[in-house]
Structure formats: C-alpha cells, structure tokens
Write a protein that holds these residues in place. Structure first.
Motif, PDB file in Angstrom:
ATOM      1  N   GLN A 162      39.519  25.490 -22.650  1.00  0.00           N
ATOM      2  CA  GLN A 162      39.449  24.680 -21.427  1.00  0.00           C
ATOM      3  C   GLN A 162      38.588  25.326 -20.341  1.00  0.00           C
ATOM      4  O   GLN A 162      38.515  24.819 -19.222  1.00  0.00           O
ATOM      5  CB  GLN A 162      40.869  24.396 -20.894  1.00  0.00           C
ATOM      6  CG  GLN A 162      41.619  25.617 -20.383  1.00  0.00           C
ATOM      7  CD  GLN A 162      42.378  26.343 -21.489  1.00  0.00           C
ATOM      8  OE1 GLN A 162      41.913  26.449 -22.605  1.00  0.00           O
ATOM      9  NE2 GLN A 162      43.555  26.864 -21.158  1.00  0.00           N
ATOM     10  N   GLY A 163      37.951  26.462 -20.655  1.00  0.00           N
ATOM     11  CA  GLY A 163      37.056  27.115 -19.680  1.00  0.00           C
ATOM     12  C   GLY A 163      35.680  26.470 -19.701  1.00  0.00           C
ATOM     13  O   GLY A 163      35.545  25.270 -19.979  1.00  0.00           O
ATOM     14  N   TYR A 164      34.663  27.250 -19.413  1.00  0.00           N
ATOM     15  CA  TYR A 164      33.278  26.740 -19.527  1.00  0.00           C
ATOM     16  C   TYR A 164      32.409  27.919 -19.918  1.00  0.00           C
ATOM     17  O   TYR A 164      32.241  28.851 -19.133  1.00  0.00           O
ATOM     18  CB  TYR A 164      32.821  26.123 -18.201  1.00  0.00           C
ATOM     19  CG  TYR A 164      31.449  25.477 -18.274  1.00  0.00           C
ATOM     20  CD1 TYR A 164      31.155  24.559 -19.283  1.00  0.00           C
ATOM     21  CD2 TYR A 164      30.462  25.783 -17.346  1.00  0.00           C
ATOM     22  CE1 TYR A 164      29.900  23.958 -19.358  1.00  0.00           C
ATOM     23  CE2 TYR A 164      29.211  25.182 -17.407  1.00  0.00           C
ATOM     24  CZ  TYR A 164      28.936  24.275 -18.409  1.00  0.00           C
ATOM     25  OH  TYR A 164      27.706  23.681 -18.487  1.00  0.00           O
ATOM     26  N   HIS A 165      31.903  27.872 -21.136  1.00  0.00           N
ATOM     27  CA  HIS A 165      31.137  28.995 -21.712  1.00  0.00           C
ATOM     28  C   HIS A 165      29.655  28.681 -21.495  1.00  0.00           C
ATOM     29  O   HIS A 165      29.088  27.838 -22.194  1.00  0.00           O
ATOM     30  CB  HIS A 165      31.489  29.079 -23.194  1.00  0.00           C
ATOM     31  CG  HIS A 165      30.863  30.216 -23.916  1.00  0.00           C
ATOM     32  ND1 HIS A 165      31.038  31.535 -23.552  1.00  0.00           N
ATOM     33  CD2 HIS A 165      30.054  30.245 -25.011  1.00  0.00           C
ATOM     34  CE1 HIS A 165      30.383  32.313 -24.391  1.00  0.00           C
ATOM     35  NE2 HIS A 165      29.761  31.553 -25.273  1.00  0.00           N
ATOM     36  N   ALA A 166      29.052  29.338 -20.500  1.00  0.00           N
ATOM     37  CA  ALA A 166      27.681  28.985 -20.131  1.00  0.00           C
ATOM     38  C   ALA A 166      26.942  30.238 -19.680  1.00  0.00           C
ATOM     39  O   ALA A 166      27.433  30.982 -18.840  1.00  0.00           O
ATOM     40  CB  ALA A 166      27.703  27.962 -19.001  1.00  0.00           C
ATOM     41  N   GLY A 167      25.779  30.470 -20.237  1.00  0.00           N
ATOM     42  CA  GLY A 167      25.038  31.687 -19.918  1.00  0.00           C
ATOM     43  C   GLY A 167      24.060  31.511 -18.769  1.00  0.00           C
ATOM     44  O   GLY A 167      23.501  30.438 -18.587  1.00  0.00           O
ATOM     45  N   TRP A 168      23.882  32.577 -18.015  1.00  0.00           N
ATOM     46  CA  TRP A 168      22.843  32.618 -16.993  1.00  0.00           C
ATOM     47  C   TRP A 168      21.572  33.211 -17.622  1.00  0.00           C
ATOM     48  O   TRP A 168      21.607  33.785 -18.701  1.00  0.00           O
ATOM     49  CB  TRP A 168      23.269  33.505 -15.825  1.00  0.00           C
ATOM     50  CG  TRP A 168      24.385  32.951 -14.974  1.00  0.00           C
ATOM     51  CD1 TRP A 168      25.329  32.035 -15.327  1.00  0.00           C
ATOM     52  CD2 TRP A 168      24.665  33.312 -13.613  1.00  0.00           C
ATOM     53  NE1 TRP A 168      26.202  31.810 -14.288  1.00  0.00           N
ATOM     54  CE2 TRP A 168      25.810  32.592 -13.218  1.00  0.00           C
ATOM     55  CE3 TRP A 168      24.091  34.187 -12.701  1.00  0.00           C
ATOM     56  CZ2 TRP A 168      26.373  32.698 -11.942  1.00  0.00           C
ATOM     57  CZ3 TRP A 168      24.652  34.308 -11.429  1.00  0.00           C
ATOM     58  CH2 TRP A 168      25.763  33.568 -11.055  1.00  0.00           C
ATOM     59  N   ARG A 169      20.501  33.137 -16.862  1.00  0.00           N
ATOM     60  CA  ARG A 169      19.206  33.684 -17.304  1.00  0.00           C
ATOM     61  C   ARG A 169      18.885  33.235 -18.739  1.00  0.00           C
ATOM     62  O   ARG A 169      19.031  32.062 -19.060  1.00  0.00           O
ATOM     63  CB  ARG A 169      19.184  35.213 -17.121  1.00  0.00           C
ATOM     64  CG  ARG A 169      19.394  35.625 -15.651  1.00  0.00           C
ATOM     65  CD  ARG A 169      19.268  37.106 -15.428  1.00  0.00           C
ATOM     66  NE  ARG A 169      20.372  37.880 -15.926  1.00  0.00           N
ATOM     67  CZ  ARG A 169      21.563  38.020 -15.321  1.00  0.00           C
ATOM     68  NH1 ARG A 169      21.790  37.430 -14.155  1.00  0.00           N
ATOM     69  NH2 ARG A 169      22.508  38.770 -15.840  1.00  0.00           N
ATOM     70  N   LYS A 170      18.445  34.192 -19.589  1.00  0.00           N
ATOM     71  CA  LYS A 170      18.017  33.784 -20.930  1.00  0.00           C
ATOM     72  C   LYS A 170      19.189  33.477 -21.870  1.00  0.00           C
ATOM     73  O   LYS A 170      18.981  33.189 -23.038  1.00  0.00           O
ATOM     74  CB  LYS A 170      17.122  34.857 -21.548  1.00  0.00           C
ATOM     75  CG  LYS A 170      15.728  34.894 -20.948  1.00  0.00           C
ATOM     76  CD  LYS A 170      14.824  35.806 -21.750  1.00  0.00           C
ATOM     77  CE  LYS A 170      13.429  35.829 -21.147  1.00  0.00           C
ATOM     78  NZ  LYS A 170      12.566  36.814 -21.830  1.00  0.00           N
TER      79      LYS A 170
END
Ligand code: NAD
Length: 478
Positions: free
Chosen positions: A445-453
């Motif tokens: 239920q989180g949000y797995h999202a990367g910054w930059r590359k």
C-alpha cells in the motif's frame, strides 16, 4: 525438458517463427525449458487479442473485474509449491523466498482488487454559471509490461493487477532468463473466468520483441522494471509514439548507521539486504556509511553475520541462505567490482570471490569490504550481489551528503535511536523511499518510486494504481 508456447487470447499459441530460447537453471547450468523467441507477427497477434478484449472489459463494473482478479489470487494460493519450484528452477532464489514471492503476489492481486470501488473521479468547481466540470479516470486501453528476472512472478502481478482492475488489457514480455513462471502464471489464469485476450504473454529477447513492444503504436503505456540502461532504451523506443512510460529502474541504496544505532539490528538488516536473493534486489542496501566511532565494531559484526551465510543449489539443499548469481555476466560484474575495489585500497574482511559450490552455477561468497571510499566504483555502481562495502564517515551530515551524491535515488535507510537525527535524515535524503531502523522492503500500500535515474512514476498503493489510468475532463454546460 519443458517447452512453452506464448500465451495469447487465453491459450498457448505456437510462435510464427522458428527460433527458441533456452532457459537455464542458474544453480546447475542445466537447460530447463525452451520458449519462443517471439516475432513481430507473434506480438501483433497478442496486441490484436488485447485490443479485441479490452473495450468490453472496460465497460464492466470495476467490482466484476475485481472478482475475476480474486479468482486468480485463489489459484495462486492453491499452487504455491509448484509455482515456487518453477521460480527457483530458473531464477535460483531459495524455496522459502519463492514461496513468499507467490503468497505476496496473491496478496498484491487482492489488494489491487480492493481498489475497484475506489477508482474515483473528481468534480471541479467551474468559473462559469451553470457549468459542471467532471474529471473521469479511464484506462489507456492496451498497455505493455516488460519484466526483469529478480522477482519475476511478483512483477507479472505488479503490472497485470492494476492494469486489469482499471479496465486495461495487457501484453507482457518476461525476462529471457525467467519466462517459465510467467507461462505457469498464465496457465492458472486460463483456468479462471477471466475473458481471453486481457492478459497475453510473449517471450523473447529485449532487443527483439521487447523493443518492438515498447515501440509499438498500439499501446497507451509501457510499464517497465529493469536496469537504467534498458529504461533509457525503452524511453527512446516509446518516444516516437509519445507513449507514456512508467519506469522502475536500478538502485544503489545507502544505509546510514549512526553511533547511537542498535548495531545488532543494523547488522541483521544490512546482512539480510545483501543475502536475500543473492543480493539481487533493487531496493536493498548496497553501500553502508557508518559513523567512524562504531565502524570497526559494526564491520566486525557484519563480517561475522555474512560469513555465516551459506550458498548452494536451493533445490538440492533447502537449508541454504542464498543461491547462485543469475548468470555468468552477473557473477563477472560482481567479481570485477570487488577486484577493482581491492585494487583501489578496500580490504576484504570476509569472502571476496567465487564460492566453492560444486553445483555448476556461479556462486559468490558473502563478502564484506572495509575501508571503502565514496569515489570507488563499488560505491557508485549497482553491484547486485552478496557484497557489503563499508565507508566510515564523521557523522550524519557527511553520510547524507555522500548518500545523496548518486545517480540513483530509489531507496535509503538510516539506523539511529535519536528521533531528531532520524527526522533530519528523512528530510535530507533525496530518495523515493527511506527506511528507519528496519529492513528494506516496501509495502503493497506504499508507493515504490525512484528519483533521478531510478525511474519515472512508480508502483503500488493508490499512486501506483493511478499510473494505469489517464484523465478525461468533461465540461458540461446545462
Ligand atoms: P534488464 O534491464 O537487463 O532487463 C529487463 C527486461 O528488459 C528484460 O525483459 C529484457 O529482455 C528487457 N529488455 C532489454 N533490452 C531491451 C530493449 N532494448 N527494449 C525493450 N526491452 C528490453 O534488467 P534485469 O537484469 O532483468 O533486472 C535487473 C535490474 O532491474 C536491476 O538494475 C534492478 O535494480 C532493476 N529492478 C528494479 C526494480 C524497481 O522496482 N525499481 C525492481 C526489480 C529490479
């Protein structure tokens, strides 16, 4: 040896080409299956099926879509053992971890099904008398998904479940290393009431059918999980049609251990990060910045914990802690990074090279490197192996500055008993995720999202669901 066919329009379909790929058991080097090297015609057939099925699917009430997803999760739960074995055979993780992956996948599908009654639009106040502004959330139509090999079974669902509940159809291309589990997934889907054509799976190489899928003008979204270089190639392929991209890419997660940390807790979490799935996990701690006051004690404890981890063929010995590297290239990458780090002055505290396993795969010893510096390649590049490089730092400020100085921005972690230090770190760390005093493992239920590359967009939770929807705003003057 098994032979798989593509899964198109609800059934196995032979490729229209003659070429096949061999799938290897990384633990032994044995060939376990042959799968199609799909052609453009195979991809077209999958896209035809998806386009034919999707409009009626999108018109059904979302709760009906959700109920069909729940049939799929029930099938997975009935087949945990055989599915886990298929995953282990082509990927090399432990049986226990593969079982966790299957159960977690079933939970993930159920979670996404729960969103059915909450795919809501918005009503926006207008500047004009008598006007209503409605924002609808609608499916793209047909979406594409391209998968990596490290959690291959879960990744099928991470793309498929939100796509379907939102009213899309999907065409998936699994990794050439691990297509079998996707076809076994499809076999179970075929035994549910899900209408044919909504889920289609074509196997093949990235540069072939993968590139063709990403560059197709017949998809509205390409959702990709894999390496940064491939993410960049997929963006380039998608660019010609301005296709929306959703990219979950690599990481180089820093773990910061302060001098007031519970060192045993930090050691266990970092050790697990490097051992689970042979260290081949995007979100796991890949570099450790330790306060210089506790660096020696931490490194000694970590080395002891790592040295106790045992690797081997997980199907031959269910007691092993981890299996082989996915292939020779994966092994060579880790080995090269360790050798060059040692050449640059790092000290091997434990491990450092090939593990003595007679099984036939490529196994790397659990390894701890001390005396690492931030400018070393092993601190800058994703290692994807059972190696923990340790850098001593003067305190939180330096640790955060070094952690942030990275092309990657997926996850990060901090170990401290000081709440102020923890909050300061959370505000200053420039990453999509930060874990405080716990292992690196994201929630459904989180949000797995990367910054930059590390990516564009993300997965999981409400925000991950919304990645599979586009907006339609209606201005109604009445
Ligand atoms: P990869 O990029 O080598 O391959 C991933 C997929 O892309 C495969 O299916 C491959 O066939 C395909 N592909 C390769 N070239 C392509 C092209 N030109 N066009 C279209 N498709 C192409 O990655 P991998 O080795 O399978 O997976 C490991 C990587 O994935 C690591 O970097 C890891 O960090 C990352 N990963 C990220 C997440 C996340 O959530 N951010 C999760 C798991 C893995």
């Amino acid at each position: 040896m098994k032979t798989y066919r593509n899964y198109i329009n609800g059934k196995p379909v032979a490729s229209q080409g003659d070429e096949a790929l061999e799938v290897i058991n990384p633990s032994t080097g044995a060939v376990v299956s042959r799968v199609p090297e799909s052609t453009d015609a195979d991809l077209d057939a999958a896209l035809d099926a998806a386009h034919a099925a999707q409009p009626a699917w999108a018109k059904r009430p979302a709760i009906e879509r959700a109920n069909l997803l729940r049939q799929i999760s029930a099938k997975l739960r009935e087949n945990v053992g055989p599915l886990a074995r298929t995953i282990v055979e082509e990927q090399g993780k432990t049986v226990g971890l593969a079982e966790v992956e299957v159960n977690f996948t079933a939970d993930y599908i159920d979670y996404m099904a729960e969103w059915a009654r909450r795919i809501e639009g918005e009503i926006i106040p207008s500047d004009r008398p008598g006007e209503s502004i409605f924002l609808f959330r609608e499916p793209f139509g047909v979406v594409g998904g391209i998968l990596p090999w490290n959690f291959p079974f879960f990744l099928v669902a991470r793309k498929m479940a939100p796509a379907l509940v939102c009213g899309n159809a999907i065409v998936l291309k699994p990794s050439e290393e691990t297509p079998n589990n996707a076809f076994e997934f499809a076999r179970l889907i075929a035994g549910t009431d899900l209408p044919p054509g909504l889920v289609n799976i074509v196997s093949g190489r990235g540069a072939g059918v993968g590139k063709a899928l990403a560059g197709s003008n017949r998809i509205g979204l390409i959702s990709f999980t894999g390496s940064v270089n491939t993410g960049s190639a997929i963006m380039a392929a998608a660019a010609k049609n301005i296709t929306r991209v959703n990219l979950e890419l690599g990481g180089k997660a820093p773990a910061i251990v302060l001098d007031d940390a519970d060192l045993d807790l930090a050691v266990t979490a970092v050790k697990n990060s490097r051992i689970i799935n042979s260290g081949q996990v995007c979100n796991c701690a890949e570099r450790v910045y330790v306060h210089e006051k506790v660096a020696a004690e931490f490194t000694e404890k970590l080395a002891k914990a790592m040295a106790a981890a045992r690797c081997g063929d997980p199907l031959a010995d269910t007691g092993v802690d981890y299996g082989p590297m996915i292939n020779k290239a994966g092994f060579d990458k880790v080995d090269g990074l360790v050798r060059r780090a040692v050449g640059e002055g790092a000290q091997v505290v434990t491990g450092g090279g090939r593990a003595d396993v007679a099984a036939g795969g490529h196994y790397f010893q659990p390894t701890v490197l001390a005396g690492c510096r931030h400018d070393m390649e092993i601190i800058r590049h994703e290692t994807f192996g059972p190696v923990a490089p340790v850098v001593a730092v003067s305190g939180l400020e330096e640790a955060v500055a070094l952690a942030n100085d990275s092309e990657y921005g997926l996850t990060s972690s901090v170990y401290t008993r000081n709440l102020n230090a923890a909050m300061h770190a959370c505000r200053a760390l420039r990453f999509g995720e930060t874990y405080v005093n716990r292992e690196n493992f994201e929630a459904i239920q989180g949000y797995h999202a990367g910054w930059r590359k590390s990516g564009i967009g993300g997965a999981d939770g409400k925000h991950g669901l919304h990645e599979f929807l586009q907006t339609h705003v209606v201005y109604l003057q009445a």
